[in-house]
Design an enzyme around this catalytic site. Structure first.
Site, short mmCIF file in Angstrom:
data_model
loop_
_atom_site.label_atom_id
_atom_site.label_comp_id
_atom_site.label_asym_id
_atom_site.label_seq_id
_atom_site.Cartn_x
_atom_site.Cartn_y
_atom_site.Cartn_z
N GLY A 115 0.85 -1.19 0.00
CA GLY A 115 0.00 0.00 0.00
C GLY A 115 0.88 1.23 0.00
N GLN A 153 3.14 10.01 1.02
CA GLN A 153 4.41 9.29 1.17
C GLN A 153 5.35 9.52 0.00
OE1 GLN A 153 2.29 5.38 2.13
NE2 GLN A 153 4.11 5.26 3.42
N CYS A 180 5.22 0.20 7.78
CA CYS A 180 4.95 1.34 6.90
C CYS A 180 6.23 1.71 6.18
CB CYS A 180 4.46 2.52 7.75
SG CYS A 180 4.07 3.98 6.79
N LEU A 181 6.14 1.95 4.87
CA LEU A 181 7.34 2.30 4.11
C LEU A 181 7.95 3.61 4.62
CD1 LEU A 181 6.15 1.45 0.47
CD2 LEU A 181 7.65 0.09 1.95
N HIS A 215 -5.08 1.49 7.06
CA HIS A 215 -3.73 2.04 7.25
C HIS A 215 -3.45 3.15 6.22
CE1 HIS A 215 0.77 1.57 8.03
NE2 HIS A 215 0.73 2.26 6.91
N GLU A 216 -3.77 2.88 4.96
CA GLU A 216 -3.49 3.88 3.91
C GLU A 216 -4.39 5.10 4.06
OE1 GLU A 216 -0.81 3.59 2.39
OE2 GLU A 216 -0.52 1.52 2.99
N HIS A 258 -3.14 7.69 6.37
CA HIS A 258 -2.10 8.58 5.83
C HIS A 258 -2.71 9.87 5.27
CE1 HIS A 258 1.72 6.51 6.15
NE2 HIS A 258 1.21 5.38 5.68
#
Ligand code: NI
Length: 186
Positions: free
Chosen positions: A45, A50, A98-99, A140-141, A144
């Site tokens: 994701g 990001q 998370c990236l 989660h996304e 963001h």
């Protein structure tokens, strides 16, 4: 085009992202860049903040998850201007990463089901329900886009324990297999 991933400490990750206006950008090209960036970082994701774009767009691809018991076929999607309409079901713990917060994984509890309305990359309006891992990735996304990160759900003690690692990340002092943009890197 593969963008560097903006990591923890950058204020863009804490901003509420703006609604995207139809035809304001080349959406299919942008979504393609988001997929490419996500794949380059082996993510499942990725949200636009990001990659440094404060707009309400995220992409997911659960089809690359191996050893997943759930059926992930077809779960490759772009969500434009999403709105979570409802969250329901039992709250369950799952280990998230998370990236933008490399090399940290923690258990986070969220409701099992989510109902979401969004536009796809061709600006078709959709309304769908998800549960399990798919719901989890979406939650989660979606966070963001509201400036929220999974570490916000941790206990004060856990947060204190992670403080040093988070500072290192914001300085770019972290090993990743993908290019990052760290706010405090000298
Ligand atoms: Ni994330």
């Amino acid at each position: 085009m593969v963008y560097p991933i903006v990591v923890y400490g950058d204020p863009i990750l804490r901003k509420r992202a703006k609604e995207l206006k139809k035809d304001s950008i080349d959406l299919p090209a942008f979504v393609q860049d988001m997929y490419e960036t996500m794949y380059a970082a082996h993510g499942i994701g990725l949200a636009a903040p990001q990659i440094g774009k404060s707009i309400r767009v995220f992409v997911v691809d659960g089809t690359t998850l191996e050893e997943e018991k759930e059926d992930m076929s077809g779960f490759k999607k772009a969500f434009i201007n999403p709105e979570i309409l409802d969250e329901a079901g039992n709250v369950w713990p799952f280990e998230e990463g998370c990236l933008s917060i490399p090399n940290i994984r923690e258990q986070v509890s969220r409701p099992a089901k989510v109902k979401i309305r969004y536009y796809d990359e061709l600006w078709n309006k959709k309304e769908e329900e998800y549960d399990g891992i798919k719901a989890r990735i979406i939650q989660h996304e979606y966070d963001h886009l509201d400036g929220k990160l999974f570490i916000d759900y941790l206990s004060p003690l856990k947060k204190r324990m992670l403080k040093g690692k988070l500072t290192d990340i914001s300085k770019g002092d972290v090993d990743t297999e993908y290019r990052i943009s760290a706010p405090l890197k000298k």
